[in-house]
Write a protein that holds these residues in place. Structure first.
Motif, mmCIF file in Angstrom:
data_model
loop_
_atom_site.group_PDB
_atom_site.id
_atom_site.type_symbol
_atom_site.label_atom_id
_atom_site.label_comp_id
_atom_site.label_asym_id
_atom_site.label_seq_id
_atom_site.Cartn_x
_atom_site.Cartn_y
_atom_site.Cartn_z
ATOM 1 N N VAL A 4 -20.955 21.513 8.359
ATOM 2 C CA VAL A 4 -21.431 22.856 7.996
ATOM 3 C C VAL A 4 -20.787 23.318 6.695
ATOM 4 O O VAL A 4 -21.466 23.831 5.797
ATOM 5 C CB VAL A 4 -21.157 23.851 9.146
ATOM 6 C CG1 VAL A 4 -21.481 25.278 8.729
ATOM 7 C CG2 VAL A 4 -21.938 23.455 10.389
ATOM 8 N N LEU A 33 -27.301 30.931 5.390
ATOM 9 C CA LEU A 33 -27.216 30.418 6.765
ATOM 10 C C LEU A 33 -28.476 29.651 7.128
ATOM 11 O O LEU A 33 -28.398 28.570 7.726
ATOM 12 C CB LEU A 33 -26.981 31.558 7.754
ATOM 13 C CG LEU A 33 -26.970 31.167 9.235
ATOM 14 C CD1 LEU A 33 -25.922 30.109 9.530
ATOM 15 C CD2 LEU A 33 -26.765 32.400 10.098
ATOM 16 N N ARG A 34 -29.634 30.164 6.764
ATOM 17 C CA ARG A 34 -30.892 29.472 7.056
ATOM 18 C C ARG A 34 -30.923 28.096 6.387
ATOM 19 O O ARG A 34 -31.342 27.109 6.995
ATOM 20 C CB ARG A 34 -32.075 30.309 6.588
ATOM 21 C CG ARG A 34 -32.266 31.582 7.399
ATOM 22 C CD ARG A 34 -33.335 32.489 6.805
ATOM 23 N NE ARG A 34 -34.582 31.770 6.610
ATOM 24 C CZ ARG A 34 -35.421 32.005 5.592
ATOM 25 N NH1 ARG A 34 -35.144 32.926 4.679
ATOM 26 N NH2 ARG A 34 -36.541 31.314 5.506
ATOM 27 N N TRP A 37 -28.555 25.788 8.147
ATOM 28 C CA TRP A 37 -29.197 25.422 9.424
ATOM 29 C C TRP A 37 -30.181 24.277 9.192
ATOM 30 O O TRP A 37 -30.155 23.275 9.900
ATOM 31 C CB TRP A 37 -29.913 26.645 10.009
ATOM 32 C CG TRP A 37 -30.598 26.394 11.318
ATOM 33 C CD1 TRP A 37 -31.732 25.644 11.529
ATOM 34 C CD2 TRP A 37 -30.214 26.879 12.602
ATOM 35 N NE1 TRP A 37 -32.067 25.641 12.860
ATOM 36 C CE2 TRP A 37 -31.153 26.397 13.542
ATOM 37 C CE3 TRP A 37 -29.171 27.688 13.042
ATOM 38 C CZ2 TRP A 37 -31.075 26.698 14.897
ATOM 39 C CZ3 TRP A 37 -29.096 27.984 14.388
ATOM 40 C CH2 TRP A 37 -30.039 27.484 15.307
ATOM 41 N N ARG A 38 -31.057 24.433 8.213
ATOM 42 C CA ARG A 38 -32.068 23.393 7.944
ATOM 43 C C ARG A 38 -31.415 22.061 7.607
ATOM 44 O O ARG A 38 -31.888 21.003 8.019
ATOM 45 C CB ARG A 38 -32.991 23.825 6.804
ATOM 46 C CG ARG A 38 -33.910 24.976 7.151
ATOM 47 C CD ARG A 38 -34.957 25.233 6.073
ATOM 48 N NE ARG A 38 -34.410 25.451 4.749
ATOM 49 C CZ ARG A 38 -34.129 26.646 4.219
ATOM 50 N NH1 ARG A 38 -34.336 27.756 4.916
ATOM 51 N NH2 ARG A 38 -33.653 26.728 2.988
ATOM 52 N N THR A 40 -28.367 20.982 8.501
ATOM 53 C CA THR A 40 -27.497 20.407 9.529
ATOM 54 C C THR A 40 -28.167 20.260 10.889
ATOM 55 O O THR A 40 -27.757 19.410 11.676
ATOM 56 C CB THR A 40 -26.212 21.252 9.704
ATOM 57 O OG1 THR A 40 -26.568 22.587 10.065
ATOM 58 C CG2 THR A 40 -25.377 21.252 8.436
ATOM 59 N N ILE A 41 -29.174 21.100 11.166
ATOM 60 C CA ILE A 41 -29.823 21.083 12.475
ATOM 61 C C ILE A 41 -31.288 20.659 12.374
ATOM 62 O O ILE A 41 -31.761 19.834 13.144
ATOM 63 C CB ILE A 41 -29.720 22.467 13.162
ATOM 64 C CG1 ILE A 41 -28.248 22.792 13.433
ATOM 65 C CG2 ILE A 41 -30.536 22.504 14.452
ATOM 66 C CD1 ILE A 41 -28.010 24.190 13.953
ATOM 67 N N GLU A 44 -35.911 25.794 11.241
ATOM 68 C CA GLU A 44 -35.385 27.097 11.640
ATOM 69 C C GLU A 44 -35.984 27.499 12.989
ATOM 70 O O GLU A 44 -37.144 27.218 13.256
ATOM 71 C CB GLU A 44 -35.710 28.143 10.580
ATOM 72 C CG GLU A 44 -35.000 27.869 9.268
ATOM 73 C CD GLU A 44 -35.348 28.867 8.193
ATOM 74 O OE1 GLU A 44 -35.271 30.087 8.453
ATOM 75 O OE2 GLU A 44 -35.695 28.436 7.084
ATOM 76 N N HIS A 71 -29.540 32.679 18.632
ATOM 77 C CA HIS A 71 -29.545 31.312 18.113
ATOM 78 C C HIS A 71 -28.179 30.672 17.879
ATOM 79 O O HIS A 71 -28.102 29.470 17.633
ATOM 80 C CB HIS A 71 -30.333 31.274 16.805
ATOM 81 C CG HIS A 71 -31.720 31.801 16.958
ATOM 82 N ND1 HIS A 71 -32.674 31.159 17.723
ATOM 83 C CD2 HIS A 71 -32.298 32.931 16.499
ATOM 84 C CE1 HIS A 71 -33.792 31.859 17.688
ATOM 85 N NE2 HIS A 71 -33.592 32.941 16.963
ATOM 86 N N LEU A 72 -27.125 31.448 17.931
ATOM 87 C CA LEU A 72 -25.788 30.929 17.677
ATOM 88 C C LEU A 72 -24.936 31.051 18.934
ATOM 89 O O LEU A 72 -25.251 31.824 19.831
ATOM 90 C CB LEU A 72 -25.128 31.706 16.526
ATOM 91 C CG LEU A 72 -25.890 31.716 15.205
ATOM 92 C CD1 LEU A 72 -25.219 32.664 14.214
ATOM 93 C CD2 LEU A 72 -26.002 30.319 14.619
ATOM 94 N N LEU A 139 -22.527 27.215 15.064
ATOM 95 C CA LEU A 139 -23.889 26.690 15.063
ATOM 96 C C LEU A 139 -24.049 25.773 16.265
ATOM 97 O O LEU A 139 -23.092 25.098 16.649
ATOM 98 C CB LEU A 139 -24.162 25.899 13.780
ATOM 99 C CG LEU A 139 -24.426 26.692 12.506
ATOM 100 C CD1 LEU A 139 -24.596 25.733 11.331
ATOM 101 C CD2 LEU A 139 -25.648 27.569 12.641
ATOM 102 N N LEU A 141 -24.569 22.777 17.106
ATOM 103 C CA LEU A 141 -24.622 21.381 16.680
ATOM 104 C C LEU A 141 -24.226 20.488 17.843
ATOM 105 O O LEU A 141 -23.311 20.808 18.590
ATOM 106 C CB LEU A 141 -23.661 21.133 15.517
ATOM 107 C CG LEU A 141 -23.928 21.903 14.230
ATOM 108 C CD1 LEU A 141 -22.784 21.663 13.256
ATOM 109 C CD2 LEU A 141 -25.240 21.478 13.617
#
Length: 144
Positions: A4, A33-34, A37-38, A40-41, A44, A71-72, A139, A141
């Protein structure tokens, strides 16, 4: 260093542009953050509706905090780790409307955020920022 934090540091230098999330072109704090997120995960989890810079402050609605809870993964505020998502209240009594990503903990603690007038930067997480933190999240993960 976590995945992250590595992803967030790649955004440093991106200009601040409200309601955007494009590395190198423009982002705001939520857009950072978005983007992380994209990277690492994946996709969205929801479409972000248009939002004003006041984040529903006149109505007193904690829209950003409610979205974070959807979401977190909430964490105790004192349980700091690199890669944590930090939610800030910019002034006492206001809604929480700023997000950062913890980069370092302990002595020399820092966080990465998109800040109006500065773009994406890594800032010291000194007392003035620390006292504004209202929530800490991880997050979701599978591996870190």
């Amino acid at each position: 260093m976590t995945l992250v934090v590595e992803a967030a540091r790649e955004w440093i230098g991106t200009p601040y542009v409200h309601q955007t999330s494009r590395k190198g072109a423009g982002t705001d704090c939520l857009g950072l953050l978005r983007g992380v997120w994209r990277e690492t995960i994946g996709a969205e989890p929801e479409t972000v509706p248009a939002y004003s810079m006041d984040w529903s402050e006149p109505q007193g609605e904690e829209r950003l905090w409610r979205a974070a809870l959807r979401h977190l993964t909430p964490k105790p505020r004192e349980n700091a780790a690199p890669g944590d998502i930090l939610l800030f209240r910019m002034r006492e009594g206001a809604v929480a409307k700023h997000i950062g990503i913890q980069a370092k903990v302990g002595a020399g603690a820092s966080f990465i955020h998109a800040y109006s007038g500065h773009g994406v930067i890594e800032s010291a997480l000194g007392a003035s920022w620390e006292r504004r933190i209202v929530a800490r999240f991880a997050l979701p993960l599978e591996i870190e």
